[in-house]
Design a protein around this motif. Structure first.
Motif, PDB file in Angstrom:
ATOM      1  N   THR A   1       0.834  -1.196   0.000  1.00 25.95           N
ATOM      2  CA  THR A   1       0.000   0.000   0.000  1.00 25.95           C
ATOM      3  C   THR A   1       0.873   1.252   0.000  1.00 25.95           C
ATOM      4  O   THR A   1       1.844   1.324   0.754  1.00 25.95           O
ATOM      5  CB  THR A   1      -0.897   0.008   1.251  1.00 25.95           C
ATOM      6  N   PRO A   2       0.522   2.233  -0.844  1.00 21.20           N
ATOM      7  CA  PRO A   2       1.298   3.482  -0.864  1.00 21.20           C
ATOM      8  C   PRO A   2       1.419   4.083   0.528  1.00 21.20           C
ATOM      9  O   PRO A   2       0.468   4.103   1.298  1.00 21.20           O
ATOM     10  CB  PRO A   2       0.479   4.401  -1.783  1.00 21.20           C
ATOM     11  N   GLY A   3       2.612   4.524   0.833  1.00 21.65           N
ATOM     12  CA  GLY A   3       2.875   5.119   2.141  1.00 21.65           C
ATOM     13  C   GLY A   3       3.399   4.119   3.151  1.00 21.65           C
ATOM     14  O   GLY A   3       3.983   4.518   4.164  1.00 21.65           O
ATOM     15  N   SER A   4       3.202   2.826   2.898  1.00 25.47           N
ATOM     16  CA  SER A   4       3.715   1.835   3.842  1.00 25.47           C
ATOM     17  C   SER A   4       5.214   1.641   3.622  1.00 25.47           C
ATOM     18  O   SER A   4       5.764   2.023   2.587  1.00 25.47           O
ATOM     19  CB  SER A   4       2.970   0.502   3.685  1.00 25.47           C
ATOM     20  N   PHE A   5       5.848   1.036   4.617  1.00 29.28           N
ATOM     21  CA  PHE A   5       7.290   0.818   4.547  1.00 29.28           C
ATOM     22  C   PHE A   5       7.651   0.031   3.296  1.00 29.28           C
ATOM     23  O   PHE A   5       7.060  -1.008   3.018  1.00 29.28           O
ATOM     24  CB  PHE A   5       7.774   0.065   5.797  1.00 29.28           C
ATOM     25  N   ASP A   6       8.586   0.535   2.512  1.00 27.00           N
ATOM     26  CA  ASP A   6       9.158  -0.168   1.368  1.00 27.00           C
ATOM     27  C   ASP A   6       8.172  -0.377   0.208  1.00 27.00           C
ATOM     28  O   ASP A   6       8.382  -1.234  -0.639  1.00 27.00           O
ATOM     29  CB  ASP A   6       9.706  -1.521   1.831  1.00 27.00           C
ATOM     30  N   TRP A   7       7.095   0.411   0.185  1.00 22.95           N
ATOM     31  CA  TRP A   7       6.105   0.192  -0.870  1.00 22.95           C
ATOM     32  C   TRP A   7       6.671   0.494  -2.253  1.00 22.95           C
ATOM     33  O   TRP A   7       6.350  -0.206  -3.208  1.00 22.95           O
ATOM     34  CB  TRP A   7       4.826   0.985  -0.595  1.00 22.95           C
ATOM     35  N   GLU A   8       7.531   1.521  -2.352  1.00 23.37           N
ATOM     36  CA  GLU A   8       8.096   1.848  -3.655  1.00 23.37           C
ATOM     37  C   GLU A   8       8.965   0.715  -4.185  1.00 23.37           C
ATOM     38  O   GLU A   8       8.954   0.422  -5.379  1.00 23.37           O
ATOM     39  CB  GLU A   8       8.888   3.150  -3.599  1.00 23.37           C
ATOM     40  N   ARG A   9       9.696   0.071  -3.293  1.00 26.66           N
ATOM     41  CA  ARG A   9      10.537  -1.054  -3.721  1.00 26.66           C
ATOM     42  C   ARG A   9       9.663  -2.188  -4.261  1.00 26.66           C
ATOM     43  O   ARG A   9       9.993  -2.816  -5.257  1.00 26.66           O
ATOM     44  CB  ARG A   9      11.399  -1.558  -2.571  1.00 26.66           C
ATOM     45  N   SER A  10       8.535  -2.443  -3.604  1.00 22.99           N
ATOM     46  CA  SER A  10       7.642  -3.495  -4.099  1.00 22.99           C
ATOM     47  C   SER A  10       7.029  -3.092  -5.442  1.00 22.99           C
ATOM     48  O   SER A  10       6.826  -3.944  -6.318  1.00 22.99           O
ATOM     49  CB  SER A  10       6.550  -3.820  -3.076  1.00 22.99           C
ATOM     50  N   ALA A  11       6.769  -1.801  -5.626  1.00 22.16           N
ATOM     51  CA  ALA A  11       6.243  -1.323  -6.906  1.00 22.16           C
ATOM     52  C   ALA A  11       7.281  -1.504  -8.010  1.00 22.16           C
ATOM     53  O   ALA A  11       6.956  -1.972  -9.110  1.00 22.16           O
ATOM     54  CB  ALA A  11       5.836   0.140  -6.793  1.00 22.16           C
ATOM     55  N   ILE A  12       8.521  -1.149  -7.717  1.00 19.38           N
ATOM     56  CA  ILE A  12       9.589  -1.306  -8.703  1.00 19.38           C
ATOM     57  C   ILE A  12       9.757  -2.764  -9.085  1.00 19.38           C
ATOM     58  O   ILE A  12       9.881  -3.096 -10.274  1.00 19.38           O
ATOM     59  CB  ILE A  12      10.910  -0.714  -8.164  1.00 19.38           C
ATOM     60  N   LYS A  13       9.736  -3.651  -8.106  1.00 17.17           N
ATOM     61  CA  LYS A  13       9.882  -5.080  -8.395  1.00 17.17           C
ATOM     62  C   LYS A  13       8.749  -5.562  -9.291  1.00 17.17           C
ATOM     63  O   LYS A  13       8.970  -6.271 -10.277  1.00 17.17           O
ATOM     64  CB  LYS A  13       9.911  -5.887  -7.097  1.00 17.17           C
ATOM     65  N   TRP A  14       7.529  -5.175  -8.979  1.00 14.96           N
ATOM     66  CA  TRP A  14       6.371  -5.594  -9.781  1.00 14.96           C
ATOM     67  C   TRP A  14       6.454  -5.032 -11.196  1.00 14.96           C
ATOM     68  O   TRP A  14       6.247  -5.754 -12.171  1.00 14.96           O
ATOM     69  CB  TRP A  14       5.080  -5.158  -9.088  1.00 14.96           C
ATOM     70  N   LEU A  15       6.772  -3.755 -11.317  1.00 18.48           N
ATOM     71  CA  LEU A  15       6.880  -3.129 -12.634  1.00 18.48           C
ATOM     72  C   LEU A  15       8.005  -3.757 -13.451  1.00 18.48           C
ATOM     73  O   LEU A  15       7.864  -3.988 -14.654  1.00 18.48           O
ATOM     74  CB  LEU A  15       7.115  -1.617 -12.488  1.00 18.48           C
ATOM     75  N   ARG A  16       9.108  -4.045 -12.791  1.00 19.46           N
ATOM     76  CA  ARG A  16      10.254  -4.662 -13.478  1.00 19.46           C
ATOM     77  C   ARG A  16       9.866  -6.002 -14.082  1.00 19.46           C
ATOM     78  O   ARG A  16      10.331  -6.372 -15.155  1.00 19.46           O
ATOM     79  CB  ARG A  16      11.418  -4.805 -12.496  1.00 19.46           C
ATOM     80  N   ASP A  17       8.984  -6.725 -13.406  1.00 20.20           N
ATOM     81  CA  ASP A  17       8.531  -8.022 -13.921  1.00 20.20           C
ATOM     82  C   ASP A  17       7.641  -7.890 -15.157  1.00 20.20           C
ATOM     83  O   ASP A  17       7.421  -8.869 -15.866  1.00 20.20           O
ATOM     84  CB  ASP A  17       7.786  -8.794 -12.841  1.00 20.20           C
ATOM     85  N   LEU A  18       7.128  -6.694 -15.416  1.00 20.08           N
ATOM     86  CA  LEU A  18       6.242  -6.478 -16.560  1.00 20.08           C
ATOM     87  C   LEU A  18       6.986  -6.130 -17.843  1.00 20.08           C
ATOM     88  O   LEU A  18       6.409  -6.180 -18.925  1.00 20.08           O
ATOM     89  CB  LEU A  18       5.235  -5.365 -16.254  1.00 20.08           C
ATOM     90  N   VAL A  19       8.246  -5.761 -17.723  1.00 18.98           N
ATOM     91  CA  VAL A  19       9.020  -5.389 -18.901  1.00 18.98           C
ATOM     92  C   VAL A  19      10.019  -6.508 -19.214  1.00 18.98           C
ATOM     93  O   VAL A  19      10.341  -7.313 -18.338  1.00 18.98           O
ATOM     94  CB  VAL A  19       9.742  -4.025 -18.710  1.00 18.98           C
ATOM     95  N   PRO A  20      10.501  -6.577 -20.449  1.00 20.05           N
ATOM     96  CA  PRO A  20      11.496  -7.609 -20.764  1.00 20.05           C
ATOM     97  C   PRO A  20      12.687  -7.547 -19.815  1.00 20.05           C
ATOM     98  O   PRO A  20      13.099  -6.461 -19.388  1.00 20.05           O
ATOM     99  CB  PRO A  20      11.915  -7.264 -22.205  1.00 20.05           C
ATOM    100  N   ALA A  21      13.234  -8.700 -19.481  1.00 19.26           N
ATOM    101  CA  ALA A  21      14.299  -8.811 -18.479  1.00 19.26           C
ATOM    102  C   ALA A  21      15.498  -7.916 -18.779  1.00 19.26           C
ATOM    103  O   ALA A  21      16.119  -7.377 -17.862  1.00 19.26           O
ATOM    104  CB  ALA A  21      14.747 -10.258 -18.352  1.00 19.26           C
ATOM    105  N   ARG A  22      15.822  -7.724 -20.033  1.00 16.22           N
ATOM    106  CA  ARG A  22      17.003  -6.926 -20.370  1.00 16.22           C
ATOM    107  C   ARG A  22      16.889  -5.477 -19.883  1.00 16.22           C
ATOM    108  O   ARG A  22      17.900  -4.814 -19.674  1.00 16.22           O
ATOM    109  CB  ARG A  22      17.298  -6.981 -21.861  1.00 16.22           C
ATOM    110  N   TYR A  23      15.675  -4.990 -19.675  1.00 13.65           N
ATOM    111  CA  TYR A  23      15.501  -3.615 -19.218  1.00 13.65           C
ATOM    112  C   TYR A  23      15.959  -3.426 -17.779  1.00 13.65           C
ATOM    113  O   TYR A  23      16.240  -2.299 -17.367  1.00 13.65           O
ATOM    114  CB  TYR A  23      14.051  -3.160 -19.388  1.00 13.65           C
ATOM    115  N   ALA A  24      16.049  -4.483 -17.014  1.00 17.04           N
ATOM    116  CA  ALA A  24      16.523  -4.378 -15.630  1.00 17.04           C
ATOM    117  C   ALA A  24      17.989  -3.960 -15.581  1.00 17.04           C
ATOM    118  O   ALA A  24      18.469  -3.498 -14.548  1.00 17.04           O
ATOM    119  CB  ALA A  24      16.323  -5.698 -14.895  1.00 17.04           C
TER     120      ALA A  24
END
Length: 125
Positions: free
Chosen positions: A18-41
């Protein structure tokens, strides 16, 4: 007590805190990273700027929706020429239709995460 509608409730991905919770941005980045081709990481700019990663994920998912729709729209006319049995073609059409629905949901989720990242000021320099 009246309930209010929150777009996060229906479109927010369960993999992202949930936005505002501890480490939420990191979880968002991980989820978004999984949506793009691996080479973009391997591109530091995308990993350092979550809003940029979210933008790229939006583009990626929209492209995937177009591909799935094209495959769905052309399946009946093009798949018989490949020698596929009618039952395989029907299952393929159902698969593409389900994929369009799933991708549409993911697109809404990406928009919700993007908005939350933007609202939180995750546009680091």
């Amino acid at each position: 007590m009246a309930l209010t509608y929150s777009p996060i409730a229906s479109d927010w991905p369960c993999q992202v805190k949930t936005p505002g919770s501890f480490d939420w941005e990191r979880s968002a980045i991980k989820w978004l990273r999984d949506l793009v081709p691996a080479r973009y990481a391997s591109y530091p700019t995308l990993m350092r700027h979550p809003v940029l990663l979210a933008r790229h994920a939006q583009i990626q998912v929209q492209h995937e929706i177009r591909v799935a729709r094209t495959a769905l729209q052309t399946a009946r006319s093009e798949l018989p020429a490949l020698g596929l049995h009618e039952s395989v073609i029907e299952h393929t059409i159902k698969m593409y239709a389900a994929e369009v629905l799933q991708l549409s949901h993911i697109a809404r989720s990406v928009r919700a995460v993007t908005q939350a990242l933007t609202d939180s000021g995750a546009t680091r320099n």
